[in-house]
Design a protein around this motif. Structure first.
Motif, PDB file in Angstrom:
ATOM      1  N   GLU A   1     -43.238 -26.652  32.921  1.00 28.96           N
ATOM      2  CA  GLU A   1     -42.190 -26.338  32.059  1.00 28.96           C
ATOM      3  C   GLU A   1     -42.143 -24.501  32.939  1.00 28.96           C
ATOM      4  OE1 GLU A   1     -39.239 -24.753  28.332  1.00 28.96           O
ATOM      5  OE2 GLU A   1     -41.731 -26.641  27.546  1.00 28.96           O
ATOM      6  N   THR A   2     -42.837 -23.355  32.410  1.00 29.65           N
ATOM      7  CA  THR A   2     -42.249 -22.198  33.045  1.00 29.65           C
ATOM      8  C   THR A   2     -42.166 -22.028  34.338  1.00 29.65           C
ATOM      9  OG1 THR A   2     -43.928 -21.829  31.425  1.00 29.65           O
ATOM     10  CG2 THR A   2     -43.444 -20.193  32.779  1.00 29.65           C
ATOM     11  N   ALA A   3     -42.854 -23.190  35.691  1.00 28.89           N
ATOM     12  CA  ALA A   3     -43.102 -23.147  36.639  1.00 28.89           C
ATOM     13  C   ALA A   3     -41.226 -23.494  36.787  1.00 28.89           C
ATOM     14  CB  ALA A   3     -43.561 -23.633  37.849  1.00 28.89           C
ATOM     15  N   LEU A   4     -41.377 -24.884  36.223  1.00 33.94           N
ATOM     16  CA  LEU A   4     -40.364 -25.804  36.686  1.00 33.94           C
ATOM     17  C   LEU A   4     -38.941 -25.294  36.733  1.00 33.94           C
ATOM     18  CD1 LEU A   4     -40.294 -29.062  35.752  1.00 33.94           C
ATOM     19  CD2 LEU A   4     -40.817 -28.190  38.014  1.00 33.94           C
ATOM     20  N   THR A   5     -39.105 -23.546  35.195  1.00 35.52           N
ATOM     21  CA  THR A   5     -37.309 -23.516  34.670  1.00 35.52           C
ATOM     22  C   THR A   5     -37.678 -22.122  36.230  1.00 35.52           C
ATOM     23  OG1 THR A   5     -38.859 -23.855  32.534  1.00 35.52           O
ATOM     24  CG2 THR A   5     -37.033 -21.323  32.546  1.00 35.52           C
TER      25      THR A   5
ATOM     26  N   PHE B   1     -43.332 -17.920  44.633  1.00 36.34           N
ATOM     27  CA  PHE B   1     -42.844 -17.662  43.932  1.00 36.34           C
ATOM     28  C   PHE B   1     -43.558 -17.011  42.289  1.00 36.34           C
ATOM     29  CE2 PHE B   1     -39.977 -16.188  40.966  1.00 36.34           C
ATOM     30  CZ  PHE B   1     -39.341 -15.225  40.770  1.00 36.34           C
ATOM     31  N   MET B   2     -44.094 -18.264  41.971  1.00 35.03           N
ATOM     32  CA  MET B   2     -45.570 -18.214  40.498  1.00 35.03           C
ATOM     33  C   MET B   2     -46.332 -17.276  40.956  1.00 35.03           C
ATOM     34  SD  MET B   2     -44.250 -19.391  37.592  1.00 35.03           S
ATOM     35  CE  MET B   2     -46.075 -19.445  37.705  1.00 35.03           C
ATOM     36  N   ALA B   3     -46.713 -17.967  42.114  1.00 32.74           N
ATOM     37  CA  ALA B   3     -48.168 -17.292  42.192  1.00 32.74           C
ATOM     38  C   ALA B   3     -47.816 -15.647  42.653  1.00 32.74           C
ATOM     39  CB  ALA B   3     -48.602 -17.607  43.777  1.00 32.74           C
ATOM     40  N   SER B   4     -46.661 -15.302  43.317  1.00 34.49           N
ATOM     41  CA  SER B   4     -46.811 -13.482  43.177  1.00 34.49           C
ATOM     42  C   SER B   4     -45.741 -13.133  42.091  1.00 34.49           C
ATOM     43  CB  SER B   4     -44.948 -13.675  44.852  1.00 34.49           C
ATOM     44  OG  SER B   4     -44.114 -14.168  44.160  1.00 34.49           O
ATOM     45  N   VAL B   5     -45.751 -13.978  41.116  1.00 35.23           N
ATOM     46  CA  VAL B   5     -45.272 -12.869  39.981  1.00 35.23           C
ATOM     47  C   VAL B   5     -46.497 -12.961  38.860  1.00 35.23           C
ATOM     48  CG1 VAL B   5     -43.915 -13.564  37.754  1.00 35.23           C
ATOM     49  CG2 VAL B   5     -43.149 -13.459  39.499  1.00 35.23           C
ATOM     50  N   LEU B   6     -47.462 -13.438  39.296  1.00 35.35           N
ATOM     51  CA  LEU B   6     -48.735 -13.729  38.252  1.00 35.35           C
ATOM     52  C   LEU B   6     -49.647 -12.493  38.894  1.00 35.35           C
ATOM     53  CD1 LEU B   6     -49.531 -17.360  37.789  1.00 35.35           C
ATOM     54  CD2 LEU B   6     -48.312 -16.075  36.183  1.00 35.35           C
ATOM     55  N   LYS B   7     -49.640 -12.636  40.344  1.00 34.49           N
ATOM     56  CA  LYS B   7     -50.292 -11.685  40.883  1.00 34.49           C
ATOM     57  C   LYS B   7     -50.217  -9.740  40.348  1.00 34.49           C
ATOM     58  CE  LYS B   7     -51.882  -9.805  45.718  1.00 34.49           C
ATOM     59  NZ  LYS B   7     -51.761 -10.179  47.591  1.00 34.49           N
ATOM     60  N   LEU B   8     -48.410 -10.044  40.275  1.00 36.13           N
ATOM     61  CA  LEU B   8     -47.793  -8.723  40.448  1.00 36.13           C
ATOM     62  C   LEU B   8     -47.911  -7.986  38.742  1.00 36.13           C
ATOM     63  CD1 LEU B   8     -44.309  -9.263  42.245  1.00 36.13           C
ATOM     64  CD2 LEU B   8     -46.520  -7.331  42.631  1.00 36.13           C
ATOM     65  N   MET B   9     -47.911  -9.650  37.746  1.00 37.17           N
ATOM     66  CA  MET B   9     -48.234  -9.136  36.295  1.00 37.17           C
ATOM     67  C   MET B   9     -49.859  -8.968  36.248  1.00 37.17           C
ATOM     68  SD  MET B   9     -45.681 -12.036  34.753  1.00 37.17           S
ATOM     69  CE  MET B   9     -46.350 -11.286  33.241  1.00 37.17           C
ATOM     70  N   GLY B  10     -51.109  -8.787  36.925  1.00 36.13           N
ATOM     71  CA  GLY B  10     -51.779  -8.839  37.013  1.00 36.13           C
ATOM     72  C   GLY B  10     -53.037 -10.135  36.278  1.00 36.13           C
ATOM     73  N   LEU B  11     -52.425 -11.637  36.316  1.00 43.83           N
ATOM     74  CA  LEU B  11     -53.304 -12.358  36.276  1.00 43.83           C
ATOM     75  C   LEU B  11     -53.823 -13.730  36.198  1.00 43.83           C
ATOM     76  CD1 LEU B  11     -49.125 -13.262  33.397  1.00 43.83           C
ATOM     77  CD2 LEU B  11     -51.420 -11.580  32.232  1.00 43.83           C
ATOM     78  N   ASP B  12     -54.640 -13.096  35.927  1.00 43.79           N
ATOM     79  CA  ASP B  12     -55.834 -14.866  36.646  1.00 43.79           C
ATOM     80  C   ASP B  12     -55.321 -15.838  36.930  1.00 43.79           C
ATOM     81  OD1 ASP B  12     -57.539 -15.653  38.653  1.00 43.79           O
ATOM     82  OD2 ASP B  12     -59.118 -14.871  37.132  1.00 43.79           O
ATOM     83  N   LEU B  13     -54.164 -16.258  36.561  1.00 42.09           N
ATOM     84  CA  LEU B  13     -54.213 -18.209  36.234  1.00 42.09           C
ATOM     85  C   LEU B  13     -53.955 -18.682  37.334  1.00 42.09           C
ATOM     86  CD1 LEU B  13     -51.495 -17.138  33.114  1.00 42.09           C
ATOM     87  CD2 LEU B  13     -53.561 -18.023  33.341  1.00 42.09           C
TER      88      LEU B  13
END
Length: 314
Positions: free
Chosen positions: A53-57, A72-84
């Motif tokens: 739901e987060t990705a689709l939103t 976009f999700m991959a770049s956002v999580l990388k900038l936030m320092g989250l290993d997801l």
């Protein structure tokens, strides 16, 4: 009629917040990013419904296709320092088509002291296929024309509290009960246009909230039913219109508030779009539900408060 805003500084600041790129993910979301272990037979899903739901939103808000959403999700999580791990586009497409119950978290309303005033209306959304220009220019025909969107609005807060999407042949009145099933609060007044006129609508509203007031304009040639109960609301509307006219009836019943649900439909089409992106019917339902959740979040950021001016000099 002229109106003026009474909260322009707050409204302007809220409009700026709607375009903010600041994102945050709470620790609870991080811990629930992975799908819970299933106890039944079958493969183990990797991502939870919340992650999908987060990705689709985000993809819907920023107008991205599924592949671009993945990047976009991959770049956002990388900038936030989250290993997801990021769901790939094929997973997003498959999980978006998964039938699911309406997300009441997106359409919930903070309880208050009184019942809710519900406004209902419907509109159409285009889907893929031959466009209007091709039809007019070359006579192209498509069996898949558009979908019908039915929604219920809270007249006080302006938020969408229920939504249903059907094919183009579904009648408006037939979707009243599915909309009411999504509303947990008691209904004080139910307002809709003449397309919903009829006993099935009145009966569905009264079953949901026995003391609710139903405001639906009867047909021009409608007559009172002599065998009906004297307290029948439709008979009362017909008698009031015959006695004082339709315009006075609209003022007395606050029927003019129905324009708020028309504004909500226009807001959806101007911000989210007039055409559905998903191909399958189930994925289109998911897309619409997420779109309304986005609009509710935007409305929470900024909502104008206007009052009517008494004269042109105010």
């Amino acid at each position: 009629m002229k109106f003026k805003l009474t909260n322009w500084p707050e409204y302007e600041a809220g409009l700026r917040r709607r375009g903010s790129l600041t994102l945050w993910i709470s620790p609870q979301v991080v811990s629930s990013w992975q799908a819970p272990k299933r106890t039944t037979r079958g493969g183990q899903p990797r991502y939870s419904d919340l992650a999908i739901e987060t990705a689709l939103t985000l993809g819907l808000v920023f107008g991205l296709r599924l592949r671009q959403t993945e990047g976009f999700m991959a770049s956002v999580l990388k900038l936030m320092g989250l290993d997801l791990a990021v769901p790939d586009h094929t997973t997003l497409s498959r999980r978006a088509s998964k039938p699911r119950a309406p997300n009441k978290r997106q359409f919930s309303r903070v309880p208050d002291k009184g019942p809710v005033h519900v406004l209902i209306d419907s509109s159409g959304l285009q889907i893929y296929g031959a466009g209007q220009w091709l039809e007019e220019k070359h006579g192209a025909r498509s069996r898949r024309n558009w979908r019908k969107l039915h929604l219920a609005l809270d007249a006080d807060s302006g938020g969408i509290i229920a939504q249903v999407m059907t094919d183009q042949d579904a009648g408006d009145a037939s979707q009243v009960e599915p909309l009411l099933d999504q509303i947990e609060m008691p209904i004080g007044q139910f307002t809709a246009d003449g397309a919903y006129d009829g006993n099935p609508t009145y009966e569905a509203v009264i079953r949901h909230s026995p003391g609710a007031t139903v405001v639906i304009p009867p047909r021009a040639n409608a007559v009172e039913q002599p065998a009906s109960d004297p307290t029948d609301q439709r008979n009362q509307h017909i008698a009031a219109i015959n006695a004082d006219g339709r315009m006075k009836w609209q003022v007395d019943t606050s029927y003019g508030k129905r324009s708020l649900v028309e504004n909500a439909i226009g807001r959806y089409k101007s911000i989210i779009g007039t055409r559905l992106r998903a191909r399958s019917f189930a994925a289109q339902r998911t897309e619409v539900a997420i779109g309304f959740g986005v609009l509710n979040r935007m409305l929470a950021c900024a909502r104008p408060k206007s009052v009517r001016c008494r004269n042109a000099t105010e």
